[in-house]
Structures are given as C-alpha cells and as structure tokens.
Design an enzyme around this catalytic site. Structure first.
Site, PDB file in Angstrom:
ATOM      1  N   GLY A  65       0.819  -1.211   0.000  1.00 22.72           N
ATOM      2  CA  GLY A  65       0.000   0.000   0.000  1.00 22.72           C
ATOM      3  C   GLY A  65       0.847   1.253   0.000  1.00 22.72           C
ATOM      4  O   GLY A  65       0.572   2.211   0.709  1.00 22.72           O
ATOM      5  N   ALA A  66       1.884   1.250  -0.858  1.00 23.91           N
ATOM      6  CA  ALA A  66       2.917   2.293  -0.775  1.00 23.91           C
ATOM      7  C   ALA A  66       2.686   3.494  -1.672  1.00 23.91           C
ATOM      8  O   ALA A  66       3.519   4.399  -1.695  1.00 23.91           O
ATOM      9  CB  ALA A  66       4.287   1.674  -1.108  1.00 23.91           C
ATOM     10  N   ASN A  67       1.576   3.545  -2.372  1.00 22.22           N
ATOM     11  CA  ASN A  67       1.384   4.670  -3.292  1.00 22.22           C
ATOM     12  C   ASN A  67       0.658   5.863  -2.663  1.00 22.22           C
ATOM     13  O   ASN A  67       0.571   6.929  -3.263  1.00 22.22           O
ATOM     14  CB  ASN A  67       0.627   4.238  -4.549  1.00 22.22           C
TER      15      ASN A  67
ATOM     16  N   GLY B 282      -0.879   7.737   1.405  1.00 21.05           N
ATOM     17  CA  GLY B 282      -1.024   7.692   2.850  1.00 21.05           C
ATOM     18  C   GLY B 282       0.227   7.281   3.597  1.00 21.05           C
ATOM     19  O   GLY B 282       1.352   7.664   3.257  1.00 21.05           O
TER      20      GLY B 282
ATOM     21  N   GLY C 144       1.743   4.435   3.790  1.00 18.26           N
ATOM     22  CA  GLY C 144       2.681   3.640   3.004  1.00 18.26           C
ATOM     23  C   GLY C 144       3.572   4.489   2.129  1.00 18.26           C
ATOM     24  O   GLY C 144       4.781   4.231   2.018  1.00 18.26           O
TER      25      GLY C 144
ATOM     26  N   SER D  14      -4.596  -1.099  14.657  1.00 13.12           N
ATOM     27  CA  SER D  14      -5.328   0.149  14.864  1.00 13.12           C
ATOM     28  C   SER D  14      -5.874   0.170  16.277  1.00 13.12           C
ATOM     29  O   SER D  14      -6.061  -0.885  16.909  1.00 13.12           O
ATOM     30  CB  SER D  14      -6.492   0.234  13.861  1.00 13.12           C
TER      31      SER D  14
ATOM     32  N   TYR E 127     -14.264  -3.937  10.650  1.00 15.35           N
ATOM     33  CA  TYR E 127     -12.951  -3.280  10.632  1.00 15.35           C
ATOM     34  C   TYR E 127     -12.221  -3.578  11.941  1.00 15.35           C
ATOM     35  O   TYR E 127     -11.047  -3.975  11.942  1.00 15.35           O
ATOM     36  CB  TYR E 127     -13.097  -1.772  10.437  1.00 15.35           C
TER      37      TYR E 127
END
Length: 304
Positions: A23-25, A27, A29, A151, A176
């Site tokens: 998820g590095a693209n 936020g 990440g 979280s 969640y």
C-alpha cells in the site's frame, strides 16, 4: 534502548537494505516508502495500480533523485496476486523488512476475489498469506523484521468465528475492528512461533493513531468537512502517522513482539513509542484458532 518520541528524524541510514512496503502509493505507506528510500534503502512498493505506483515513485524521486525503487503488483484481496507478488519479491537479492501497511476501512459489504468479506480478507487474510509466503526469504535477510499494522479499533474488536465472512450480519465498524484485532493476534502468535523456532526474524506491530489518510474516504462527507479545520488538534498528518511504522520497521533497539503507536492524547497523535494493546490481543487460544482458520482459508502454511 527503548524507543521514545520517535519521528522521521530518527530513521537511521538504510543503505544496503531491501524493504517491501504494501500500500505504498498513498497515505502512510507512501510516506514510509519515501523516508526509507531517502535513507538509502531499496524500496519495493506493493500496489494494486501501476499508474499510481509510478506517480508515487516520480514524486519520491523529485525529492530523492537517487532513490532505488521497484513496483510490485499486489492486490491483497486476491490470493493469486499475493502469490505472484511473493514470487517477484523472492527473486530480489535479499529482503530485510516486510512492512504490512495496506488495508481498507469501513466499505460496504463486499467480497474479495476468493469470496472473503473484504475487510477481514484484505486486512488480515491478505497480510497473513503474504507474510507466510515471504518468511523463508526474510529469514535470509539482515536483521529481518516483519511489521503488521493494526489500529486502536482493535480495542472494540471481536473475532466472530461463527460468521467469519459476515454472511449473517455485517457492520462496517465491527468488521474493521475485527480485522485489526486479527492483525495483533496474528503478530503475537507469529512472534511466539518465530521465537520457538529460534528464527532470526522478529515480528512487531504498529498503529498510526488517528491520521489524515485516504482510509477515511468511507466516512460521511459532512463529518470530514466539519472536522478538517480543527484536525491538527487530534489528528496526525499522513507523514506523522507513519512514524510508528518507521519505528517498528527500522528503529534501533526494537525487540520482538513490541507494538508501537503515537505517544500523545491517548495514542491519537505525536511521536512514536512502545504502547500496549488490550489484553485480548495477546490471548493464546484465540490466536491459535485464528491461525488455523487463516491457514485453511488462504491455503498458506507457514514454515514455523
């Protein structure tokens, strides 16, 4: 030395290390990848969209022209994609750190490509599968670490073993919270197994507190518009929200089984430090049961 008040300024040189960030693209990440690339690491960016990954890498290179990065196609909602990504990463000369950052938050009920409820499927089962598939590669790395992102929502989480895919009932927040509790149960059971196997890998976890990221896109628009003018009082920026992730991934003196989060306002904001989860996150029997369920659902068997 215990980690206290950790920020981006405390990230040590990472030259010669290879770090995979999911998820590095965007936020957390993105900011994690940017800092690590700027400190000399070779960063593998696990993303669903090649276009978004390329844009993120271009943004990073605008600040760090010599950044060494590679796009790894990865959809945590698809076991085939996870296996393909693991095969690509396994061909790298080495892998020192796996940062399990990618996740989703409070979407309408949907299913992954393999028929899992998406929040449990992406946040936990996808992370579980990817970690297991890369464990042997990590064992060959230098001071290897696995980071699993949870979280504060885990505090209200409950693993519904009788309705694991939310076929009988679905609550956006409830599922969640369940997935985030699952992340911690996974980390602590993995830590126990790695120690028993005398593995060189350490497993740790983190949470970002309350950070201004795309994860909140499923919140009602009026809520976001009301809160944004005063968000600095109770919300980290995305860059600040990455501090616990960075502490867990590369902080000096990190020990197996530690959990990192913000240090201020009840773990909502501020520099990173070690924090403690709710006791239920460390319970052994639910963790073992979840592990068995996860292996059965994903078909991924860990070598420990």
């Amino acid at each position: 030395m215990a980690i206290r008040n950790f920020t981006d300024k405390d990230v040590p040189d990472q030259s010669g290390r290879v770090i995979f960030v999911t998820g590095a693209n965007s936020g957390l990440g993105y900011h994690t990848a940017k800092l690590l690339a700027g400190r000399g690491a070779r960063v593998l960016l696990g993303c669903r969209s090649e276009e978004k990954a390329e844009l993120a890498m271009a943004d990073i290179r605008a600040v760090h022209p010599e950044a060494d990065m590679r796009f790894i196609p990865l959809d945590l909602g698809d076991l085939k994609s996870i296996r393909d990504a693991a095969k690509l990463v396994a061909k790298e000369p080495q892998l020192d750190v796996l940062v399990n950052n990618a996740g989703i938050m409070m979407p309408p009920r949907e299913e992954t490509a393999d028929g899992f409820e998406t929040q449990f499927g992406v946040n936990h089962l996808g992370t579980f599968a990817l970690t297991g598939l890369l464990l042997d590669k990590l064992a060959e790395g230098e001071a290897p670490r696995i980071v699993i992102t949870s979280s504060m929502a885990h505090r209200s989480g409950r693993i519904d073993f009788d309705d694991i895919n939310a076929e009988d009932s679905y609550s956006r927040w409830g599922r969640y919270a369940m997935s985030k509790l699952a992340n911690l149960l996974h980390m602590y059971e993995l830590d126990r197994r790695l120690r028993a196997a005398d593995s060189p890998i350490i497993a740790v976890a983190c949470h970002p507190g309350v950070a201004d990221t795309e994860l909140a896109k499923n919140f009602p628009g009026f809520v976001v518009s009301l809160l944004r003018p005063v968000s600095g009082l109770f919300m980290n920026s995305a860059a600040q929200g990455a501090w616990p992730t960075l502490a867990a991934a590369v902080g000096d003196g990190v020990e197996a089984g530690q959990y990192f989060g913000p240090s201020r306002n009840g773990e909502w904001i501020g520099p990173a430090r070690e924090v403690q989860p709710r006791p239920k996150a460390k319970r052994i029997e639910p963790a073992k049961r979840l592990w068995a369920v996860s292996e059965e659902m994903t078909g991924v068997k860990y070598p420990v």
